[in-house]
Design a protein around this motif. Structure first.
Motif, PDB file in Angstrom:
ATOM      1  N   MET A 148      13.935  -9.358  22.941  1.00 16.17           N
ATOM      2  CA  MET A 148      13.772  -9.673  21.530  1.00 16.17           C
ATOM      3  C   MET A 148      14.055  -8.433  20.688  1.00 16.17           C
ATOM      4  SD  MET A 148      10.570 -11.668  19.935  1.00 16.17           S
ATOM      5  CE  MET A 148       9.974 -10.789  18.535  1.00 16.17           C
ATOM      6  N   VAL A 149      14.894  -8.617  19.667  1.00 13.44           N
ATOM      7  CA  VAL A 149      15.248  -7.467  18.805  1.00 13.44           C
ATOM      8  C   VAL A 149      14.140  -7.235  17.794  1.00 13.44           C
ATOM      9  CG1 VAL A 149      16.982  -6.522  17.255  1.00 13.44           C
ATOM     10  CG2 VAL A 149      17.664  -8.071  19.086  1.00 13.44           C
ATOM     11  N   GLU A 150      13.742  -5.998  17.684  1.00 12.44           N
ATOM     12  CA  GLU A 150      12.670  -5.676  16.729  1.00 12.44           C
ATOM     13  C   GLU A 150      13.284  -5.555  15.333  1.00 12.44           C
ATOM     14  OE1 GLU A 150       9.457  -2.192  16.003  1.00 12.44           O
ATOM     15  OE2 GLU A 150      10.403  -2.304  17.970  1.00 12.44           O
ATOM     16  N   ILE A 151      12.742  -6.309  14.384  1.00 12.51           N
ATOM     17  CA  ILE A 151      13.231  -6.213  13.001  1.00 12.51           C
ATOM     18  C   ILE A 151      12.616  -4.972  12.379  1.00 12.51           C
ATOM     19  CG2 ILE A 151      13.283  -7.341  10.735  1.00 12.51           C
ATOM     20  CD1 ILE A 151      12.857  -9.993  12.363  1.00 12.51           C
ATOM     21  N   PRO A 152      13.478  -4.036  11.942  1.00 13.67           N
ATOM     22  CA  PRO A 152      12.893  -2.816  11.382  1.00 13.67           C
ATOM     23  C   PRO A 152      12.100  -3.147  10.106  1.00 13.67           C
ATOM     24  CG  PRO A 152      15.287  -2.845  11.081  1.00 13.67           C
ATOM     25  CD  PRO A 152      14.930  -4.082  11.839  1.00 13.67           C
ATOM     26  N   VAL A 153      10.883  -2.646  10.079  1.00 10.61           N
ATOM     27  CA  VAL A 153      10.038  -2.899   8.911  1.00 10.61           C
ATOM     28  C   VAL A 153      10.421  -1.907   7.818  1.00 10.61           C
ATOM     29  CG1 VAL A 153       7.678  -2.960   8.068  1.00 10.61           C
ATOM     30  CG2 VAL A 153       8.184  -3.631  10.418  1.00 10.61           C
ATOM     31  N   ARG A 154      10.590  -2.410   6.589  1.00  9.77           N
ATOM     32  CA  ARG A 154      10.939  -1.519   5.489  1.00  9.77           C
ATOM     33  C   ARG A 154       9.704  -0.719   5.104  1.00  9.77           C
ATOM     34  NH1 ARG A 154      13.313  -4.208   0.668  1.00  9.77           N
ATOM     35  NH2 ARG A 154      11.745  -5.815   0.980  1.00  9.77           N
ATOM     36  N   PRO A 155       9.817   0.603   5.033  1.00  8.45           N
ATOM     37  CA  PRO A 155       8.632   1.415   4.739  1.00  8.45           C
ATOM     38  C   PRO A 155       8.039   1.037   3.382  1.00  8.45           C
ATOM     39  CG  PRO A 155      10.494   2.793   5.367  1.00  8.45           C
ATOM     40  CD  PRO A 155      11.022   1.412   5.185  1.00  8.45           C
ATOM     41  N   ALA A 156       6.707   0.997   3.329  1.00  4.63           N
ATOM     42  CA  ALA A 156       6.021   0.625   2.090  1.00  4.63           C
ATOM     43  C   ALA A 156       5.698   1.870   1.271  1.00  4.63           C
ATOM     44  CB  ALA A 156       4.738  -0.123   2.410  1.00  4.63           C
ATOM     45  N   ILE A 157       5.981   1.791  -0.035  1.00  4.31           N
ATOM     46  CA  ILE A 157       5.691   2.913  -0.942  1.00  4.31           C
ATOM     47  C   ILE A 157       4.832   2.407  -2.087  1.00  4.31           C
ATOM     48  CG2 ILE A 157       6.690   4.608  -2.518  1.00  4.31           C
ATOM     49  CD1 ILE A 157       9.119   4.755  -0.765  1.00  4.31           C
ATOM     50  N   LEU A 158       3.752   3.139  -2.350  1.00  5.79           N
ATOM     51  CA  LEU A 158       2.897   2.782  -3.495  1.00  5.79           C
ATOM     52  C   LEU A 158       3.385   3.570  -4.706  1.00  5.79           C
ATOM     53  CD1 LEU A 158      -0.592   3.156  -1.752  1.00  5.79           C
ATOM     54  CD2 LEU A 158       0.676   1.041  -2.137  1.00  5.79           C
ATOM     55  N   THR A 159       3.440   2.881  -5.862  1.00  3.88           N
ATOM     56  CA  THR A 159       3.819   3.604  -7.081  1.00  3.88           C
ATOM     57  C   THR A 159       2.757   3.380  -8.140  1.00  3.88           C
ATOM     58  OG1 THR A 159       5.100   1.702  -7.835  1.00  3.88           O
ATOM     59  CG2 THR A 159       6.313   3.430  -6.702  1.00  3.88           C
ATOM     60  N   LEU A 160       2.492   4.438  -8.908  1.00  3.42           N
ATOM     61  CA  LEU A 160       1.513   4.358  -9.999  1.00  3.42           C
ATOM     62  C   LEU A 160       2.142   4.920 -11.260  1.00  3.42           C
ATOM     63  CD1 LEU A 160      -1.414   4.047 -11.150  1.00  3.42           C
ATOM     64  CD2 LEU A 160      -1.828   6.366 -10.336  1.00  3.42           C
ATOM     65  N   ASP A 161       2.185   4.106 -12.309  1.00  5.75           N
ATOM     66  CA  ASP A 161       2.723   4.597 -13.591  1.00  5.75           C
ATOM     67  C   ASP A 161       2.123   3.776 -14.713  1.00  5.75           C
ATOM     68  OD1 ASP A 161       4.448   5.445 -15.775  1.00  5.75           O
ATOM     69  OD2 ASP A 161       5.805   6.183 -14.199  1.00  5.75           O
ATOM     70  N   ARG A 162       1.655   4.444 -15.765  1.00  8.14           N
ATOM     71  CA  ARG A 162       1.078   3.752 -16.921  1.00  8.14           C
ATOM     72  C   ARG A 162       2.138   2.941 -17.681  1.00  8.14           C
ATOM     73  NH1 ARG A 162      -4.260   5.440 -18.686  1.00  8.14           N
ATOM     74  NH2 ARG A 162      -5.264   3.960 -17.305  1.00  8.14           N
ATOM     75  N   ASN A 163       3.358   3.499 -17.731  1.00  8.74           N
ATOM     76  CA  ASN A 163       4.444   2.887 -18.513  1.00  8.74           C
ATOM     77  C   ASN A 163       5.107   1.792 -17.676  1.00  8.74           C
ATOM     78  OD1 ASN A 163       7.030   2.315 -19.507  1.00  8.74           O
ATOM     79  ND2 ASN A 163       7.194   4.323 -20.496  1.00  8.74           N
ATOM     80  N   PRO A 164       4.962   0.506 -18.111  1.00  7.42           N
ATOM     81  CA  PRO A 164       5.490  -0.594 -17.295  1.00  7.42           C
ATOM     82  C   PRO A 164       7.003  -0.499 -17.062  1.00  7.42           C
ATOM     83  CG  PRO A 164       4.435  -1.417 -19.306  1.00  7.42           C
ATOM     84  CD  PRO A 164       4.362   0.067 -19.366  1.00  7.42           C
ATOM     85  N   ARG A 165       7.727  -0.009 -18.071  1.00  5.39           N
ATOM     86  CA  ARG A 165       9.194   0.109 -17.921  1.00  5.39           C
ATOM     87  C   ARG A 165       9.536   1.144 -16.852  1.00  5.39           C
ATOM     88  NH1 ARG A 165      13.989  -2.004 -17.631  1.00  5.39           N
ATOM     89  NH2 ARG A 165      15.662  -0.758 -18.533  1.00  5.39           N
ATOM     90  N   ASN A 166       8.783   2.257 -16.876  1.00  7.24           N
ATOM     91  CA  ASN A 166       8.977   3.275 -15.842  1.00  7.24           C
ATOM     92  C   ASN A 166       8.703   2.689 -14.467  1.00  7.24           C
ATOM     93  OD1 ASN A 166       9.746   5.366 -17.453  1.00  7.24           O
ATOM     94  ND2 ASN A 166       7.728   6.358 -17.516  1.00  7.24           N
ATOM     95  N   LEU A 167       7.613   1.926 -14.381  1.00  3.45           N
ATOM     96  CA  LEU A 167       7.194   1.344 -13.111  1.00  3.45           C
ATOM     97  C   LEU A 167       8.279   0.403 -12.589  1.00  3.45           C
ATOM     98  CD1 LEU A 167       4.637   1.602 -11.417  1.00  3.45           C
ATOM     99  CD2 LEU A 167       3.760  -0.457 -12.510  1.00  3.45           C
ATOM    100  N   GLU A 168       8.814  -0.367 -13.521  1.00  4.95           N
ATOM    101  CA  GLU A 168       9.861  -1.331 -13.172  1.00  4.95           C
ATOM    102  C   GLU A 168      11.121  -0.616 -12.656  1.00  4.95           C
ATOM    103  OE1 GLU A 168      10.851  -3.638 -16.578  1.00  4.95           O
ATOM    104  OE2 GLU A 168      12.441  -4.743 -15.558  1.00  4.95           O
ATOM    105  N   LEU A 169      11.545   0.415 -13.403  1.00  6.31           N
ATOM    106  CA  LEU A 169      12.752   1.137 -13.019  1.00  6.31           C
ATOM    107  C   LEU A 169      12.585   1.830 -11.679  1.00  6.31           C
ATOM    108  CD1 LEU A 169      13.770   2.722 -16.446  1.00  6.31           C
ATOM    109  CD2 LEU A 169      15.044   0.994 -15.167  1.00  6.31           C
ATOM    110  N   LEU A 170      11.416   2.437 -11.484  1.00  6.12           N
ATOM    111  CA  LEU A 170      11.133   3.139 -10.237  1.00  6.12           C
ATOM    112  C   LEU A 170      11.150   2.138  -9.083  1.00  6.12           C
ATOM    113  CD1 LEU A 170      10.447   5.948  -9.210  1.00  6.12           C
ATOM    114  CD2 LEU A 170       8.029   5.469  -9.587  1.00  6.12           C
ATOM    115  N   GLY A 171      10.537   0.967  -9.327  1.00  6.07           N
ATOM    116  CA  GLY A 171      10.504  -0.080  -8.307  1.00  6.07           C
ATOM    117  C   GLY A 171      11.904  -0.538  -7.932  1.00  6.07           C
ATOM    118  N   GLN A 172      12.732  -0.812  -8.982  1.00  7.62           N
ATOM    119  CA  GLN A 172      14.107  -1.261  -8.721  1.00  7.62           C
ATOM    120  C   GLN A 172      14.870  -0.230  -7.903  1.00  7.62           C
ATOM    121  OE1 GLN A 172      15.662  -1.840 -12.609  1.00  7.62           O
ATOM    122  NE2 GLN A 172      14.743  -3.865 -12.892  1.00  7.62           N
TER     123      GLN A 172
END
Lengths: 122, 489
Positions: free
Chosen positions: A1-25
């Motif tokens: 069985m081929v192991e599906i590589p798990v995408r590393p999880a990153i937590l982001t914290l930002d007060r500015n929603p637009r910043n948060l959105e851009l960083l997430g994208q």
């Protein structure tokens, strides 16, 4: 069985929603799972609920000293994190590093450099 | 009749009257041209002409705006009478919601965030419309989307390549200021058109045209109700018309004798003299004679009204009114500050090249300099005169000298070098009477009498007397009679 590589999880914290959105994208495009938080409460919840976060990015703009408690929390869990500052400020830079940040970054971030740094930390 | 290279094939007309002549035929497809100029210089108008000319020829054309919203561009263009139906627009200006709704960000630079979506929009529009002409207003906006000058340069170059590889001709504008100069764009462009604004009038000049020549120097242009009109600078050497330098008679035998037969075609004659001496009438006399041969003459008057000149002609038996009716004469009043030198030159060219004018009188040189808006008016006058000379036209320049008597000066304007011939009128005081004399100071193409003759302007016309050979000290204005020595015997 081929192991599906798990995408590393990153937590982001930002007060500015637009910043948060851009960083997430930006991080998603680079192949990461992103768990965004706009407040410390959300961040703590995300920290507890996210399975095995590999890294955290904290934009300190708009937060008070309570943010350092979140940093200590990350230290205890051995999750590496980067602190993002709005401008060059020696005291904040010092504080970030003293609370265990792997690096302190200044806005605006350069996309390529940020990715290199994240890859080096994971 | 005119020596002008016919436009090379596959040039694109700029759509602006006169500009194609400056650019030796127009713009070349697959090249990128920079239009520079301050606010209000006419950059967008030039772009609209460029696109409208393409649209009229059935080409696909694309207007990419980064500064002025499309609605505003449309409104202004329609006011100037442009037909925009066939022009595709790509509006990349921020909408008003940008201010109220879109939250600002600072986590990444605008270059990182905005460039990709913007580029995608442009690529999509270009792929959809396959334009043959693109007008981009203004390229400098991209500077804010580049993280450093090197990136900007690379982006602009690759963007221009993207368009020119598809065979499009691009006109792009730049907004330059001392803080953000556009020198880099000037190096990247294949051609540069500068639009300048000065209180004396608008001028256009070209400093670069890869793969083509252009007419150098400043060309006057106007932004009028129907858009932009360029008046290419007169380059006298560039135009030439074969002509025989035959002499034309004044119609007054004594005057012809004084002039060694008359004045030659293709020469410039200065008619100089104090106020009221009869310079204009003298010029009109040549025109009267020319009209008799069926030749057309034009007087450009900078000072006197047409009616005054006509009345004065009536009084001295010069049938100017009849000549006007027959079309052998035109009197054009040039109002102060009405024209720039370029516009005036265009007027003269039309009279010569389209209406076949053979005699031109400028009345007067100082009026020319006072009435036209511009700098270096002596050089402009020189260019017009030399052009007329090359076209075989008889040029009469009226030049007033301020002194009534006193030491002799040919002109007040330091333009005697311009004259092939200098004919001067002079007041003389002889035995307490004020009389007038005419003389020739210089004549390049023929011999002439070295003595003065008396001249009278009567109601029958100009009367010129026998040579005043017994006077001494004529140039001082108060001559004395000398008795011929052989009279003593």
């Amino acid at each position: 069985m081929v192991e599906i590589p798990v995408r590393p999880a990153i937590l982001t914290l930002d007060r500015n929603p637009r910043n948060l959105e851009l960083l997430g994208q930006f991080l998603q495009r680079a192949g990461y799972q992103v768990f965004p938080a706009a407040s410390l409460t959300d961040f703590c919840r995300a920290l507890n609920e996210t399975p095995a976060p590999r890294l955290a990015l904290l934009d300190v703009s708009g937060f008070n000293a309570e943010i350092w408690a979140a940093c200590e929390d990350l230290n205890r869990r051995a999750i590496p994190f980067l602190v993002i500052l709005p401008c060059a400020n020696a005291d904040l830079q010092q504080a970030g590093l003293a609370h265990g940040a792997r690096s302190v970054l200044l806005k605006p971030l350069a996309g390529r450099e940020l990715l290199n740094l994240i890859r080096a930390l994971l | 009749m005119k020596k002008k290279a016919s436009p090379p094939e596959n040039r694109l007309s700029s759509g602006v009257s006169g500009l194609d002549e400056v650019l030796h035929g127009g713009l070349i497809p697959g090249r990128a041209y920079l239009v520079r100029g301050g606010p209000g210089a006419g950059k967008t108008t030039l772009g609209l002409h460029f696109l409208a000319a393409g649209a009229a020829a059935g080409e696909n054309v694309l207007f990419i705006t980064l500064g002025e919203p499309v609605e505003q561009v449309r409104r202004n263009a329609e006011r100037l009478g442009f037909d925009l139906t066939a022009i595709h627009f790509l509006d990349l200006t921020p909408s008003s919601e940008f201010f109220t709704e879109v939250e600002s960000y600072d986590i990444f630079s605008p270059a990182e965030v905005e460039r990709v979506p913007l580029t995608e929009k442009i690529v999509q529009a270009v792929e959809t419309h396959q334009p043959r002409r693109v007008f981009l207003d203004a390229m400098t906006q991209f500077r804010y989307l580049a993280s450093d000058p090197y990136q900007f340069r690379q982006q602009v170059l690759s963007f221009l390549r993207f368009l020119t590889d598809r065979g499009a001709a691009i006109l792009f504008t730049s907004e330059s200021s001392p803080e953000a100069p556009d020198d880099d764009l000037q190096f990247m462009a294949d051609g540069i058109i500068h639009l300048n604004y000065a209180p004396e009038g608008r001028t256009l000049n070209v400093t670069k045209m890869r793969g083509s020549g252009f007419i150098p120097g400043n060309h006057n242009f106007t932004l009028g109700a129907s858009g932009m009109t360029v008046y290419p600078r007169l380059i006298p050497e560039a135009v030439h018309r074969p002509f025989s330098a035959d002499q034309i008679s004044s119609g007054v035998p004594e005057l012809d004798e004084l002039l060694g037969g008359g004045i030659e075609r293709g020469t410039i004659t200065l008619l100089s003299g104090p106020s009221g001496a009869g310079k204009t009438t003298l010029g009109m006399q040549f025109m009267k004679e020319a009209a008799g041969r069926g030749e057309r003459s034009v007087v450009y008057t900078f000072e006197e009204e047409v009616e005054i000149i006509l009345r004065r002609c009536d009084a001295v038996n010069i049938p100017a009114r009849a000549m006007l009716e027959k079309g052998t004469l035109d009197i054009v009043k040039v109002e102060p500050l009405q024209y720039t030198p370029g516009e005036f030159a265009q007027l003269v060219r039309r009279d010569v090249e389209q209406k076949g004018t053979r005699l031109v009188m400028l009345d007067s040189v100082s009026g020319y300099k006072l009435s036209l808006r511009g700098q270096n008016l002596t050089a402009e006058l020189h260019a017009v005169s030399k052009y007329l000379q090359n076209m075989g036209v008889v040029v009469l320049l009226v030049s007033e000298v301020s002194e009534i008597t006193g030491d002799f000066r040919p002109t007040d304007e330091n333009i005697s070098y311009l004259g092939d011939n200098i004919v001067f009128l002079r007041y003389l005081e002889i035995n307490g009477q004020l009389r007038k004399a005419i003389g020739v100071l210089k004549k390049r193409l023929s011999n002439f009498e070295r003595t003065l003759r008396e001249i009278e302007i009567t109601r029958y016309g100009i009367k010129v007397g026998e040579p005043l050979s017994n006077l001494r000290g004529i140039l001082s204005g108060t001559p004395e009679w000398v008795k011929p020595e052989n009279d003593h015997g």
